[in-house]
Motif scaffolding. Structure first.
Motif, PDB file in Angstrom:
ATOM      1  N   LYS A 194       1.039  -1.521  -0.232  1.00 22.25           N
ATOM      2  CA  LYS A 194       0.165  -0.064  -0.035  1.00 22.25           C
ATOM      3  C   LYS A 194       1.330   1.150   0.555  1.00 22.25           C
ATOM      4  N   SER A 197       2.640   1.982  -3.255  1.00 26.55           N
ATOM      5  CA  SER A 197       1.543   2.281  -4.763  1.00 26.55           C
ATOM      6  C   SER A 197       1.602   3.746  -3.922  1.00 26.55           C
ATOM      7  N   LYS A 198       1.257   4.568  -3.181  1.00 31.74           N
ATOM      8  CA  LYS A 198       0.491   5.958  -2.694  1.00 31.74           C
ATOM      9  C   LYS A 198       2.305   6.237  -3.295  1.00 31.74           C
ATOM     10  N   VAL A 200       4.497   5.251  -5.230  1.00 37.61           N
ATOM     11  CA  VAL A 200       4.359   5.018  -6.912  1.00 37.61           C
ATOM     12  C   VAL A 200       3.967   6.613  -8.257  1.00 37.61           C
ATOM     13  N   LYS A 201       2.232   6.737  -6.800  1.00 45.06           N
ATOM     14  CA  LYS A 201       1.482   7.360  -7.535  1.00 45.06           C
ATOM     15  C   LYS A 201       2.090   9.085  -7.408  1.00 45.06           C
ATOM     16  N   GLU A 202       2.619   8.983  -6.795  1.00 43.65           N
ATOM     17  CA  GLU A 202       2.916  11.001  -6.467  1.00 43.65           C
ATOM     18  C   GLU A 202       4.223  10.820  -7.559  1.00 43.65           C
ATOM     19  N   GLY A 204       4.101   9.352 -10.106  1.00 45.14           N
ATOM     20  CA  GLY A 204       3.693   9.434 -11.413  1.00 45.14           C
ATOM     21  C   GLY A 204       2.699  10.760 -10.910  1.00 45.14           C
ATOM     22  N   ARG A 205       2.897  11.847 -10.762  1.00 37.13           N
ATOM     23  CA  ARG A 205       1.815  12.832 -10.523  1.00 37.13           C
ATOM     24  C   ARG A 205       3.240  13.673 -10.522  1.00 37.13           C
TER      25      ARG A 205
END
Length: 259
Positions: A194, A197-198, A200-202, A204-205
């Protein structure tokens, strides 16, 4: 005859034996009315304990009688031996009754031998009348020894069952602890996934934001270059303001005329 006049300890032991024999009589009468198998087994265990205590007391009684042989008459010793034999006979009858009750509690496939047990018991009763006192004592002691051996075997079986139960409980406890560790590890892995994943999202942004900034910078640079090119090619275009820091173009025709 009261034995307190001969030996108070003998009288006390005889009283204890008589109490146990009465308790055995009442216990077997109560046993006949019990239908539940587990309750019958518990009742038999209690009666077996009482028979073991009675056997021990009879041995103590016999020991004291031998000690009194030197100080008492033959008639007194004979009377004491007769009482001892009477107690042994009564105890033997309860031992035989206990065996009979145990045979009745067995499975149906063992019931075929029940008649032989009953016949053997009747034969033993008939033979007891023709035995001497010493033979009766020996026979009673033999039956009591068999009872003690059966009790010891039962204790060993119970102890083995307890040991197996303890081992099973220990194994279950170890497996439970192992399962708990596995669950904790799965929770840690889930938390790590988890968190990753968080992250990776950051990332990506952030990458998307950087791309937008780079695209805007590229557009600005391209626009500036385009304006410079247009200004150079068409210097008289009034729609495009002069670019700060860039010198105005020189009129080539004027230079040619001066030459």
């Amino acid at each position: 005859m009261d034995l307190s006049g001969i030996n108070e300890e003998l009288a006390e032991i005889e009283g204890q034996i008589n109490d146990i024999l009465r308790a055995l009589s009442n216990g077997f009468q109560k046993l006949e009315k019990i239908k539940d198998a587990s309750r019958r087994s518990r009742q038999l265990e209690e009666l077996t304990d009482k028979m073991r205590d009675c056997k021990r007391l009879i041995k103590d009684f016999e020991r004291l009688v031998k000690e009194e042989e030197a100080t008492n008459s033959r008639d007194t010793i004979k009377m004491l031996n007769d009482r001892k034999q009477s107690m042994i006979k009564e105890l033997n009858s309860y031992v035989a009754l206990k065996k009979q009750q145990q045979s009745e509690n067995k499975r149906v496939d063992l019931f075929e031998g029940a008649g032989a047990v009953d016949n053997g018991y009747e034969e033993n009763v008939m033979l007891a009348s023709s035995m001497t006192n010493q033979q009766l004592v020996d026979h009673g002691n033999h039956l009591l020894d068999e009872t003690d051996q059966a009790i010891e075997r039962s204790k060993q079986t119970v102890q083995s069952t307890i040991n197996v139960g303890a081992e099973t409980a220990a194994a279950l406890k170890a497996q439970t602890e192992q399962m708990s560790r596995i669950v904790n590890e799965l929770d840690s892995i889930h938390f790590s996934i988890k968190k990753a994943s968080k992250l990776v999202k950051e990332i990506g942004r952030q990458v998307a934001t950087d791309k937008c900034i780079m695209a805007m910078l590229c557009l600005i640079v391209i626009g500036v270059i385009a304006i410079i090119i247009v200004k150079i090619v068409n210097p008289h275009n009034k729609d495009i303001a002069d670019i700060p820091g860039l010198a105005p173009p020189v009129n080539r025709r004027l230079l040619w005329l001066r030459d």
